[in-house]
Design an enzyme around this catalytic site. Structure first.
Site, PDB file in Angstrom:
ATOM      1  N   TYR E 154       0.852  -1.204   0.000  1.00 18.14           N
ATOM      2  CA  TYR E 154       0.000   0.000   0.000  1.00 18.14           C
ATOM      3  C   TYR E 154       0.876   1.237   0.000  1.00 18.14           C
ATOM      4  CZ  TYR E 154       1.037  -0.012   5.029  1.00 18.14           C
ATOM      5  OH  TYR E 154       1.673  -0.022   6.249  1.00 18.14           O
ATOM      6  N   MET E 156       1.223   5.409   1.031  1.00 15.91           N
ATOM      7  CA  MET E 156       0.696   6.256   2.100  1.00 15.91           C
ATOM      8  C   MET E 156       1.296   7.661   2.064  1.00 15.91           C
ATOM      9  SD  MET E 156       2.628   4.883   5.523  1.00 15.91           S
ATOM     10  CE  MET E 156       2.148   6.389   6.375  1.00 15.91           C
ATOM     11  N   ASP E 157       0.596   8.576   2.704  1.00 17.35           N
ATOM     12  CA  ASP E 157       1.053   9.951   2.905  1.00 17.35           C
ATOM     13  C   ASP E 157       1.072  10.246   4.394  1.00 17.35           C
ATOM     14  OD1 ASP E 157       1.219  10.653   0.248  1.00 17.35           O
ATOM     15  OD2 ASP E 157      -0.690  11.722   0.186  1.00 17.35           O
ATOM     16  N   LYS E 158       1.823  11.252   4.775  1.00 20.47           N
ATOM     17  CA  LYS E 158       1.658  11.834   6.099  1.00 20.47           C
ATOM     18  C   LYS E 158       0.737  13.046   5.938  1.00 20.47           C
ATOM     19  CE  LYS E 158       4.175   9.262   8.845  1.00 20.47           C
ATOM     20  NZ  LYS E 158       3.490   8.430   9.844  1.00 20.47           N
ATOM     21  N   GLN E 194       9.434  -5.953   6.113  1.00 16.44           N
ATOM     22  CA  GLN E 194       8.933  -4.767   5.410  1.00 16.44           C
ATOM     23  C   GLN E 194      10.007  -4.108   4.570  1.00 16.44           C
ATOM     24  OE1 GLN E 194       7.636  -1.563   7.940  1.00 16.44           O
ATOM     25  NE2 GLN E 194       9.719  -0.907   8.382  1.00 16.44           N
ATOM     26  N   SER E 232      -0.027   6.591  13.015  1.00 15.67           N
ATOM     27  CA  SER E 232      -1.029   6.189  12.011  1.00 15.67           C
ATOM     28  C   SER E 232      -2.381   6.829  12.298  1.00 15.67           C
ATOM     29  CB  SER E 232      -1.226   4.664  11.997  1.00 15.67           C
ATOM     30  OG  SER E 232      -0.149   4.010  11.418  1.00 15.67           O
TER      31      SER E 232
END
Lengths: 258, 258, 258, 258, 258
Positions: E154, E156-158, E194, E232
């Site tokens: 996936y 993702m952004d902050k 990861q 998160s």
């Protein structure tokens, strides 16, 4: 109900960023003769565009893109909307166009804005034509596309949210933001070259940012640093990002060969 | 639970903005005879529409668009929904339509709203038919499409967010906003012409804004200035933006030739 | 952690709004014989559906739509989900279906909710079957589609945002909102007819609103006025809007002829 | 910087919800012989899947959907990802698959979470295998698909917004919400059956909710009531909603016949 | 107007995640001879990519995906953008590519960031090349793809929202968040592996997260636990999630056979 003051701007060349995918299925199945004609016509179109044989001034470039959204990016800079609009149609008449599909585009015009006093002086015509400042400003609105290996392009908006409303900030505050933001860019002089184009009233985002660099991690580092700057962290909304590698027209045959 | 007062409005002609792409692959491969018939039928359709041979009143125009979302924009203004609905189907029966695909559209009706006292007087029928005010108001709802080189179109909404809720502002405050906003537009008189169409209950955005100008940077400058005005910076949500260049029906052959 | 009280509701007929585009390219190129069969089968299907020959009760209607998203809207009201589901498949077996593509749809059920005391009495079965109230309530959940020239359809949600959370308002406050909102609608009695259908658990929006009017500007005026009412300005989220013009099955041949 | 405590969970069978449209144009034009083979192979595939001839355990079901997004929904529950992944490919090798297109899907795994003390005891293995609690919990993670007429499916997230941040609530508060939410569901026992599947790390939404009921208005009423419960009104974000009607494999021929 | 400090980063290999669907209709109808050639060329391409016969270093892997968005995921890690860009084109020249369509992709570069003191020491070159720390850091930016059964990916952004603005947090606070977040990951050592890749300036999300695990519920449990961690729950925005099962090139024939 205070209306904030817009910065003066000066515009140069119209810019068209055209993203296209290759129809590889059709290419694999095309007879050699058809492929050859496509390559020849594609090469000629790109060479003519880069040579600006179609207009009084401008520049063009072709890039091999990474990722499924686009295989090719063609950038055209020209003095008039008629120039760039016609280039699209001319390309569509090449046999090469039949192996491509347009998937995205960005229509804008090179822009320099007068947040700084020097910028305003140039825009208001108070600067000698052959001064360094005038040459610098002209290089931003009538730019030569650099010969760097990589290009990175993204469109952006300034936010108009209650807490983060760029368009509701006083002029001086915006000017300070722009100045601090520019400082980051200046640290990357010689590594990353940028072109700012404005699209208000022309396309779905307010600005386009085109960056060129030999080392792509310089672009990544520059933009990561900028993201922590309030003009980005609070006031910027980013569109999709694209990257590609510079291609000469004569690279087309090798490119299509895999 | 205060219900705010809606301004009275007056509507004129129904407006259809139709965006179409050209299927250049099919065009390149079509025999000359098929192309000729397509051009002839396309030219005739556009000339008839512009001549308003199909209805009692109205206007139409055709534009060559920039960017991949559309190649052509056709704008129809007509007194009834039946008029504009039928024009779409008539176009689909031309051989030219076979080389195009509809990609977007906007359905609306010309609108003038009574935020100003003069506007309300006209809408409530308190103005002499042959007065300057009446003529001005009629020119806004039954407009003649100007012969400018460029068109810019975008749809928009007024926001209904907690901090920026246009529909929760008192009437007088909205009227002041509209007046201040109009002041900016008036500074561009002679350079930029606008048509406002309302789409509440008709299309996905509340209004459509169609701007015409010979110099496209006038549109850009006008909209940039407006963006700093609170009625835009706080209360407007913009949809996609399109730009194009005016085309006469007789330009179609040259357009399709590249 | 207060759970607010939901209003009781009563449901009537299942509703299917089907949006379809016409494949005009295929139509232009189809032989006359194929076209004739398509028209005949299309006419028969629409006439049978409007005549409700397929079910014990219900109603259907066909509309010629404006804008590129859809050419036709078919509305089916039927007592069971089996009835409406089968109608879609039956249509797909007509030769006419081959010239259409489904592009959107809305699945819901007619609904009346008990925010008012009278509504609750009917829903709880405390009202005489032949009373005016019972007849009125039944007309809302087993409605006859009016013979108006125009239809306007849009789906909507009630907001669940921190400041504007409909589902966190006390029942009485929601009831007041609904009552005030209904007052606006009642001012348009005789001009605009509405049908409310509920879609919670059935489609992506919570409700569908179908409006009928001879004069489309009555719909626009009604919805504009409602937009300033807090139940819309603060608590409503709107989906896409569609408009169309009523078509009799016997109009199909003329419609397809342009 | 408090990290909230996640509830323990127990997973059972992997779940695949596959949405497909029928290509009715191809079906209408297919020769009888091709149709017959397609029906036979489709029936056999569905019967085998429902009979779970491909795996040690699980269940499958087929639904005729309402609305244009999908004509068929196939639900597969199986012990391993390999089982469900292979079922998709097996279906693609039937002649029936050629008349369908996949349009959506949801990949998840049946889940029970330990917000309640009893749930935690089961998850932590402190419950006798043949106790009522153990049987109940197993029935939630290795469920038998009920024979109800209707299915309703939707995916959902819990919100992570400043005011409504589920993931920032203390465990006890979330447990209370879950308990109150469950109370509503229990009022519909015997009318509506639910299956909760978790998709964190597997699909774009965090959970899938599959509801079965003979009377679809029971689903609507249940979800409407839940929407007023804070765990929905403040903390839930819903994806698209789909509904369908149960189909036996032997119904396929009748279904395709219209 | 405080500009926050960006962490130093070090980049390794460019990463391309390519998602493709299989055209099963074409496959079912393809002659055996064509299928055989497609399998052979597909197997060879995947084996060569995994063997990194095309570049000085890197790794590649192929996965059979669950859900309709993609059937195959191909991951390429290579030292240069030229390497990964060329791999896409080479694949397009195989006969197998003709049975696939690209549907999504993610372009990024492996990244380690210096939020920890040890990370900064490595990035600033203050660590011995053959130390454990240097080996660990190199394994993160020049990773070997593990041989686990499942992959989960996936982007993702902050967040940059007023209340939850990661880019406006002081460096030390972000470092604490990253450390606490890493603690959760470390609890899954041996179960979940990861790879973090950065995409600022390269693709539409800021980072890509690729997770490998034999038991997919370990990924689900890890991500569920992380969702309750403030980095998160408050600061992350997630894109689409994909999962797949590892495939050897020699599995391709069995995969295509159903």
């Amino acid at each position: 109900m205070v209306r904030r003051r817009a910065p003066p701007t000066v515009e140069g060349w119209y810019a068209l960023h055209e993203f296209r995918t290759i129809d590889w299925d059709a290419w694999r199945e095309a007879p050699e003769r058809v492929r050859e004609r496509a390559i020849t016509e594609g090469e000629t179109f790109f060479a003519d565009a880069i040579g600006v044989t179609d207009a009084a001034a401008g520049d063009s470039a072709v890039y091999a893109m990474l990722g499924h959204e686009a295989d090719l990016l063609v950038v055209h800079l020209r003095p008039t909307t008629a120039d760039v609009e016609r280039l699209t149609r001319r390309f569509e008449h090449t046999a090469f166009a039949g192996f491509t599909e347009p998937t995205d585009s960005f229509v804008s015009v090179t822009e320099a804005s007068g947040y700084s006093e020097k910028g305003r002086e140039f825009i208001e015509g108070e600067v000698e034509d052959d001064s360094g400042l005038a040459r610098y400003m002209r290089s931003r609105i009538e730019p030569e596309i650099p010969d760097a290996e990589h290009v990175s392009f993204y469109p952006m908006d300034k936010r108009r949210d209650p807490e983060y409303n760029w368009y509701d900030l006083p002029f001086e505050e915006r000017a300070e933001h722009m100045d601090a933001h520019g400082d980051i860019g200046r640290e990357y002089a010689g590594k990353v070259t940028q072109m700012i184009t404005g699209a208000i009233g022309m396309d779905d985002w307010e600005w386009g940012v085109t960056l060129w660099a030999d080392d792509l991690t310089d672009v990544k580092e520059l933009l990561y640093e900028m993201r922590f700057d309030p003009s980005s962290s609070k006031y910027a909304e980013f569109g999709p990002f694209w990257i590609g590698r510079k291609m000469a027209p004569t690279d087309l045959a090798a490119y299509m060969a895999g």
